[in-house]
Design a protein around this motif. Sequence first.
Motif, PDB file in Angstrom:
ATOM      1  N   HIS A 121       0.833  -1.209   0.000  1.00 57.92           N
ATOM      2  CA  HIS A 121       0.000   0.000   0.000  1.00 57.92           C
ATOM      3  C   HIS A 121       0.862   1.252   0.000  1.00 57.92           C
ATOM      4  O   HIS A 121       0.603   2.213  -0.728  1.00 57.92           O
ATOM      5  N   ARG A 122       1.912   1.217   0.814  1.00 54.76           N
ATOM      6  CA  ARG A 122       2.810   2.374   0.904  1.00 54.76           C
ATOM      7  C   ARG A 122       3.525   2.611  -0.435  1.00 54.76           C
ATOM      8  O   ARG A 122       3.705   3.758  -0.864  1.00 54.76           O
ATOM      9  N   ALA A 123       3.933   1.508  -1.086  1.00 54.54           N
ATOM     10  CA  ALA A 123       4.602   1.640  -2.390  1.00 54.54           C
ATOM     11  C   ALA A 123       3.651   2.292  -3.395  1.00 54.54           C
ATOM     12  O   ALA A 123       4.043   3.210  -4.132  1.00 54.54           O
ATOM     13  N   ASP A 124       2.403   1.842  -3.401  1.00 50.22           N
ATOM     14  CA  ASP A 124       1.410   2.446  -4.311  1.00 50.22           C
ATOM     15  C   ASP A 124       1.226   3.923  -4.001  1.00 50.22           C
ATOM     16  O   ASP A 124       1.113   4.757  -4.896  1.00 50.22           O
ATOM     17  N   GLU A 125       1.209   4.234  -2.702  1.00 55.25           N
ATOM     18  CA  GLU A 125       0.974   5.606  -2.255  1.00 55.25           C
ATOM     19  C   GLU A 125       2.080   6.556  -2.755  1.00 55.25           C
ATOM     20  O   GLU A 125       1.786   7.611  -3.321  1.00 55.25           O
ATOM     21  N   VAL A 126       3.332   6.138  -2.580  1.00 60.18           N
ATOM     22  CA  VAL A 126       4.421   7.042  -2.989  1.00 60.18           C
ATOM     23  C   VAL A 126       4.561   7.089  -4.514  1.00 60.18           C
ATOM     24  O   VAL A 126       4.933   8.123  -5.073  1.00 60.18           O
ATOM     25  N   LEU A 127       4.238   5.973  -5.175  1.00 64.41           N
ATOM     26  CA  LEU A 127       4.265   6.006  -6.647  1.00 64.41           C
ATOM     27  C   LEU A 127       3.199   6.972  -7.161  1.00 64.41           C
ATOM     28  O   LEU A 127       3.416   7.681  -8.144  1.00 64.41           O
ATOM     29  N   ASP A 128       2.079   6.996  -6.480  1.00 63.64           N
ATOM     30  CA  ASP A 128       1.016   7.938  -6.842  1.00 63.64           C
ATOM     31  C   ASP A 128       1.479   9.384  -6.606  1.00 63.64           C
ATOM     32  O   ASP A 128       1.242  10.259  -7.431  1.00 63.64           O
ATOM     33  N   GLN A 129       2.174   9.596  -5.493  1.00 63.14           N
ATOM     34  CA  GLN A 129       2.664  10.953  -5.182  1.00 63.14           C
ATOM     35  C   GLN A 129       3.571  11.499  -6.279  1.00 63.14           C
ATOM     36  O   GLN A 129       3.557  12.683  -6.572  1.00 63.14           O
ATOM     37  N   VAL A 130       4.393  10.620  -6.862  1.00 61.15           N
ATOM     38  CA  VAL A 130       5.340  11.096  -7.890  1.00 61.15           C
ATOM     39  C   VAL A 130       4.788  10.881  -9.303  1.00 61.15           C
ATOM     40  O   VAL A 130       5.496  11.087 -10.292  1.00 61.15           O
ATOM     41  N   GLY A 131       3.537  10.438  -9.398  1.00 57.40           N
ATOM     42  CA  GLY A 131       2.890  10.287 -10.714  1.00 57.40           C
ATOM     43  C   GLY A 131       3.435   9.146 -11.537  1.00 57.40           C
ATOM     44  O   GLY A 131       3.580   9.254 -12.755  1.00 57.40           O
ATOM     45  N   LEU A 132       3.731   8.033 -10.872  1.00 57.00           N
ATOM     46  CA  LEU A 132       4.300   6.888 -11.604  1.00 57.00           C
ATOM     47  C   LEU A 132       3.389   5.657 -11.582  1.00 57.00           C
ATOM     48  O   LEU A 132       3.857   4.562 -11.906  1.00 57.00           O
ATOM     49  N   CYS A 133       2.138   5.833 -11.197  1.00 61.04           N
ATOM     50  CA  CYS A 133       1.251   4.669 -11.060  1.00 61.04           C
ATOM     51  C   CYS A 133       1.144   3.873 -12.359  1.00 61.04           C
ATOM     52  O   CYS A 133       1.146   2.650 -12.348  1.00 61.04           O
ATOM     53  N   ASP A 134       1.081   4.586 -13.478  1.00 57.65           N
ATOM     54  CA  ASP A 134       0.881   3.870 -14.748  1.00 57.65           C
ATOM     55  C   ASP A 134       2.135   3.124 -15.206  1.00 57.65           C
ATOM     56  O   ASP A 134       2.068   2.299 -16.102  1.00 57.65           O
ATOM     57  N   ARG A 135       3.286   3.422 -14.608  1.00 60.35           N
ATOM     58  CA  ARG A 135       4.520   2.706 -14.973  1.00 60.35           C
ATOM     59  C   ARG A 135       5.012   1.827 -13.826  1.00 60.35           C
ATOM     60  O   ARG A 135       6.147   1.348 -13.849  1.00 60.35           O
ATOM     61  N   ALA A 136       4.163   1.615 -12.827  1.00 58.88           N
ATOM     62  CA  ALA A 136       4.599   0.914 -11.611  1.00 58.88           C
ATOM     63  C   ALA A 136       5.132  -0.485 -11.892  1.00 58.88           C
ATOM     64  O   ALA A 136       6.035  -0.965 -11.198  1.00 58.88           O
ATOM     65  N   HIS A 137       4.600  -1.137 -12.907  1.00 58.12           N
ATOM     66  CA  HIS A 137       4.989  -2.525 -13.148  1.00 58.12           C
ATOM     67  C   HIS A 137       5.891  -2.687 -14.373  1.00 58.12           C
ATOM     68  O   HIS A 137       6.000  -3.777 -14.932  1.00 58.12           O
ATOM     69  N   ASP A 138       6.521  -1.587 -14.758  1.00 58.68           N
ATOM     70  CA  ASP A 138       7.531  -1.649 -15.828  1.00 58.68           C
ATOM     71  C   ASP A 138       8.919  -1.738 -15.203  1.00 58.68           C
ATOM     72  O   ASP A 138       9.173  -1.113 -14.168  1.00 58.68           O
ATOM     73  N   PRO A 139       9.826  -2.498 -15.846  1.00 53.00           N
ATOM     74  CA  PRO A 139      11.199  -2.531 -15.309  1.00 53.00           C
ATOM     75  C   PRO A 139      11.812  -1.138 -15.329  1.00 53.00           C
ATOM     76  O   PRO A 139      11.626  -0.385 -16.289  1.00 53.00           O
TER      77      PRO A 139
END
Lengths: 225, 241
Positions: free
Chosen positions: B115-133
Amino acid sequence: MSGLRRIACIVGKDLRSELRTKEALTSTVFFALLVLLVFNFAFDPGTRDVTVVGAGILWIAFLFSSILAMNRLMLNEREDGGIEGLMLCPVPRTSLYLAKCATLLLVLLASETVTLALFVLFFDPPLGGGLVELALVVLLGTIGLVSLGTTFAAMAVRTRTREAMLPLLLIPIAVPLLIAVVEATSAVLSGEGLGQEQKWLQLLLAFDVLFLGIGYLTFPAILEE
Amino acid sequence: MDPAAPAIRIVGLDKRFGYRVALAGIDLQLERGEFVSLFGPNGAGKTTLVRCVATLAHPSAGYVEIHGTRLSSATPDLRRHVGVVSHASFLYGALTAHENLLFYAAMFDVEDAAHRADEVLDQVGLCDRAHDPVRTFSRGLLQRCAIARALVHDPDILLFDEPFSGLDPTAADTLHAILERAHERRRTVLMTSHDLQRGHELADRVLVLRAGRIVHDGPASSLHSGEMEALYQGLIHGATA
């Protein structure tokens, strides 16, 4: 999280990276295959010759392919500061040494298993019931190489001539280890077994303990500038 | 940990690389919740200073304290308080952004790491690339992911070494907002930057480093943005003229 779990976490991360890229595994296995092929063409040894030169051939393949793996794994860790990322984590830096040793050991044992199968295929050594003894020698020898290699790879990776630097640092100090593993492997391949050659096992054990200890104590200083 | 101690205290810090002096007798104190911007030309010693505070480099002389505890004698647990963004991303190229953050979250014992990883990825606007190498990321995306990595364990001290480099204007605005929020939440921030305007806007206090020495240390509020530029040019170029 306990220290051991953190080490397992780092090893898991390293193995996941390695399984995705297969950089270290592929290069070590192919290099070992080439070494075995060259010796196979050069000597075409019969069963009798294998007991004499087989151990040397096998450990030349292991040694040089392990150097490739050491360089590759440490370079991966240096790229974009991965090792510094670990240094920022709340984990003693001595634990980083153990984690790096564990990763390298697992990668090398996987590569050596394939190499050993290829060695049996090419040279048909009279292993008989000596497979367990051979596995023990390979394990102890590999732990020795790993204990030295992790320390020296961490030093060499910071130099421009890292590919040349690592073997220059590693091989001279590994000479006692190499003598012990070749003698012990010869004893297994010749069918004598390790019963009469306990001294080589003792030397291997002493070497492993000594250099694991030295690496454990010096690795934090090597990591820092 | 001394609750009354400053967040960061640097005493007589020297750092030499052979004969080259990178830092010469730095004395500096950052109170809890203070935002300090550190400016200086290339080679002034900004990165070295951050590396010494981050425990990535060992001082040649002097020492650094975090919350009243000396780094040289500190337990590794002290590193829980610090989040670092540097020139290198400290990320693993073969792993995805989410996997990288999960790894660091595990190392820092973050609860509900996913959950925390999703939260910070959202903060920096990277949700759509979260599962890319991560190795498929551009320099800017890598920097955003590095910022998420530094925030994943919610540290109370942030060491940001030129965090705006490589970011497009939108991402730079996002980082600006993250830093403002960190400041509001009383996080202690030491940020090096070449962006005088942005660094001045964010900071409580501005420092200028030249040739390994602090040549200016004053409150940001005492200077307008234009004055900051003039002061900096005077300190850096005036000295070399």
